[in-house]
Design an enzyme around this catalytic site. Structure first.
Site, PDB file in Angstrom:
ATOM      1  N   LYS A 104       0.856  -1.194   0.000  1.00  0.00           N
ATOM      2  CA  LYS A 104       0.000   0.000   0.000  1.00  0.00           C
ATOM      3  C   LYS A 104       0.889   1.241   0.000  1.00  0.00           C
ATOM      4  CE  LYS A 104      -4.006   1.821   2.593  1.00  0.00           C
ATOM      5  NZ  LYS A 104      -4.876   1.625   3.764  1.00  0.00           N
ATOM      6  N   SER A 179      -9.819   1.927   2.644  1.00  0.00           N
ATOM      7  CA  SER A 179      -8.892   2.599   1.765  1.00  0.00           C
ATOM      8  C   SER A 179      -7.916   1.654   1.067  1.00  0.00           C
ATOM      9  CB  SER A 179      -8.104   3.644   2.556  1.00  0.00           C
ATOM     10  OG  SER A 179      -7.293   3.012   3.531  1.00  0.00           O
ATOM     11  N   SER A 203      -9.930  -0.405   6.898  1.00  0.00           N
ATOM     12  CA  SER A 203      -9.338  -0.361   5.554  1.00  0.00           C
ATOM     13  C   SER A 203      -8.600  -1.612   5.104  1.00  0.00           C
ATOM     14  CB  SER A 203      -8.404   0.833   5.432  1.00  0.00           C
ATOM     15  OG  SER A 203      -9.177   1.999   5.311  1.00  0.00           O
TER      16      SER A 203
HETATM   17  N1  GLN Z   1     -13.259   4.278   5.991  1.00  0.00           N
HETATM   18  C1  GLN Z   1     -12.715   4.718   7.223  1.00  0.00           C
HETATM   19  C2  GLN Z   1     -12.325   6.168   7.114  1.00  0.00           C
HETATM   20  O1  GLN Z   1     -12.535   6.722   6.105  1.00  0.00           O
HETATM   21  C3  GLN Z   1     -11.531   3.877   7.611  1.00  0.00           C
HETATM   22  C4  GLN Z   1     -10.312   4.185   6.838  1.00  0.00           C
HETATM   23  C5  GLN Z   1      -9.137   3.359   7.252  1.00  0.00           C
HETATM   24  O2  GLN Z   1      -9.267   2.341   7.924  1.00  0.00           O
HETATM   25  N2  GLN Z   1      -7.947   3.833   6.891  1.00  0.00           N
HETATM   26  O3  GLN Z   1     -11.810   6.744   8.023  1.00  0.00           O
END
Ligand code: GLN
Length: 510
Positions: A104, A179, A203
């Site tokens: 990532k 994400s 994410s």
């Molecule tokens: N979707 C969640 C957010 O937007 C979690 C994102 C994540 O785990 N990095 O904060």
């Protein structure tokens, strides 16, 4: 096998669905542990394996969009180093030596640009490697490239990336989740057998669920965050992703462990997750008590998802587990608490991106003050979602509002942790859905931040409590024809329990 995208029947009412799934024969279809064994046995070289994945990326990534950067040369050089060790008859440097990985693009690397999918870091080259990157290199794992994400890992669909949209290999018109959608899509499309994600509110687990792959968020503090670009430091956790539970566990043991460079890294032995995954592969769950959260599911959960979860509990029971309902009343407030704490920490963490230290600088033409250059750089460099969160967090932390918002959110955080603690007095692990629906269409939620936020309802509680959780494929929803993940949650530093149960569940599905 060499097609970029193929068609599969079913799913959408409109007929054919464009897909780009992993080939089911040849090197690309093999689990990472089998590839590693073949490399060690001299049946295939790491260069051949790595090249096969690079070829698959080249032929399919126009359609999938998983990678922001591919480092073919660097990956092949790492592969050659492993092949030289095998040729010299040396002991493998790790059980995954020679098997490549998708990283990532939230981890800094010295040999590839790091962007966090943000314009503000366009072209940024780090002077050092993140700790997990150092560990991955030391384990002889070639890094294929850096995968797409929502900007600074804020989002649930990858649509907040400043660079490109990633598509779900099961249906290219849909999101792979976020994400970590890039890593998950790379796994599902056979572009990589191993991947790295980060999980602040889901994410890793949510994209795993939407793409039919495995993704694990370890206990907070179990894997170093040094060199992982911060989103919300008290929630962020790096974790392993793969196409099966054992590969995920093997990668977990590569990246976990104490790191003096990370003040929140915990100094205790790495959980024996590989042993647990091997034990679970027998499929026997007798004596294991699995909690079912009263508050998970129900209204807002897609019927096809509920059916798969229902069938999953029946399967777990048939494998010998005892299913116990657990009550977690404070989960009702998780969404509000998360978005106060997450945005507050974001407002502080992202202050460092000011055009002075990292990445892009805009407006530095001699006619602006330093403050103006910072404002111009941040105005042009950050996307809408990042700005929304910086503004919300700054507001929540400001004098006069701190007690009403931030402090209340921290109290809820404690109550959520207490709900889990009470539940774990009765059960060994908790299981349930990872997401309320299967993958949605790209564009469907992009103008509706609240709908996007609600998508993480089942994954957020763990981050607030620092607990480990994993998503393992549980089947296909009958109403959409798309993958559904089963989330397995364990107490802090009992990561091995979730691997054992997930491996048993995976074995039981075969
Ligand atoms: N979707 C969640 C957010 O937007 C979690 C994102 C994540 O785990 N990095 O904060």
């Amino acid at each position: 096998m060499t097609e970029t995208a193929n068609s599969a029947a079913g799913g959408a009412a409109s007929g054919a669905v464009e897909t780009a799934l992993a080939p089911n024969e040849g090197l690309l279809s093999l689990p990472a542990h089998e590839l590693a064994a073949k490399i060690q046995a001299g049946e295939v070289t790491s260069r051949e394996v790595t090249q096969a994945f690079l070829d698959r990326i080249a032929e399919s990534d126009d359609a999938v969009g998983a990678f922001l950067h591919v480092g073919a040369e660097e990956a092949l050089a790492a592969a050659d180093a492993v092949d030289a060790q095998v040729a010299a008859g040396e002991e493998p440097v790790s059980p995954l030596a020679g098997v490549p990985l998708a990283l990532k693009d939230l981890f800094v690397t010295t040999d590839a640009p790091t962007t966090a999918a943000s314009k503000i870091l366009e072209g940024y080259m780090s002077p050092y490697d993140a700790t997990i990157v150092t560990k991955i290199r030391a384990a002889g794992i070639p890094i294929l490239g850096k995968t797409n994400l929502d900007e600074f890992a804020m989002g649930s669909s990858n649509e907040n990336s400043a660079y490109k949209v990633t598509h779900n290999p099961h249906d290219l018109s849909r999101t792979p989740g976020g994400s970590g959608g890039g890593t998950a899509a790379a796994l599902a499309s056979g572009q990589a057998p191993l991947g790295i994600g980060t999980d602040t509110g889901g994410s890793i687990r949510q994209p795993a669920s939407l793409t039919g792959t495995v993704g694990a968020k370890p206990t907070y503090g179990a894997v170093s965050r040094y060199g992982m670009i911060a989103n919300a430091s008290s929630l962020d956790q790096c974790g392993p992703c793969a196409n099966n539970v054992l590969d995920t566990a093997l990668l977990h043991e590569v990246i976990a462990g104490h790191d003096p460079f990370d003040a929140t890294s915990v100094d205790r032995p790495v959980s024996s997750v590989v042993e647990a995954a091997r034990e679970g592969a027998s499929g026997d769950l007798s004596g294991v008590r699995i909690g079912r959260v009263k508050q998970f599911g129900g209204e807002g959960t897609q019927a096809g998802v509920s059916d798969v979860i229902e069938a999953s509990f029946a399967q777990l029971e048939s494998q010998g587990a005892e299913i116990v309902e657990v009550d977690c009343p404070n989960f009702a407030h998780v969404m509000g608490a998360y978005y106060i704490i997450q945005t507050s920490e974001v407002s502080s963490n992202l202050a460092r991106f000011d055009g002075m230290r990292y990445g892009q600088r805009r407006g530095d033409d001699g006619s602006h003050s330093a403050e103006e250059v910072m404002a111009i750089t941040r105005g042009e460099g950050f996307g809408d979602e990042v700005k929304r969160r910086v503004i919300l967090g700054t507001y929540a932390l400001s004098v006069g509002y701190y007690d009403a918002y931030y402090l209340q959110a921290q109290r809820i955080r404690t109550l959520v942790a207490q709900d889990f603690a009470k539940a774990f007095e009765q059960v060994d692990v908790i299981a349930g859905p990872a997401t309320p629906t299967t993958a949605f269409k790209l564009g469907d939620k992009v103008d509706d931040p609240l709908a996007m936020y609600n998508f993480d309802l089942f994954t957020l509680p763990l981050n607030l409590a620092g607990l480990p959780g994993l998503s393992v494929p549980a089947g296909t929803a009958s109403d959409t024809g798309l993958p559904v993940g089963l989330q397995v949650i364990a107490p802090a530093f009992a990561d091995e329990r979730m691997y054992k149960v997930a491996a048993a569940f995976e074995a039981g599905r075969k």
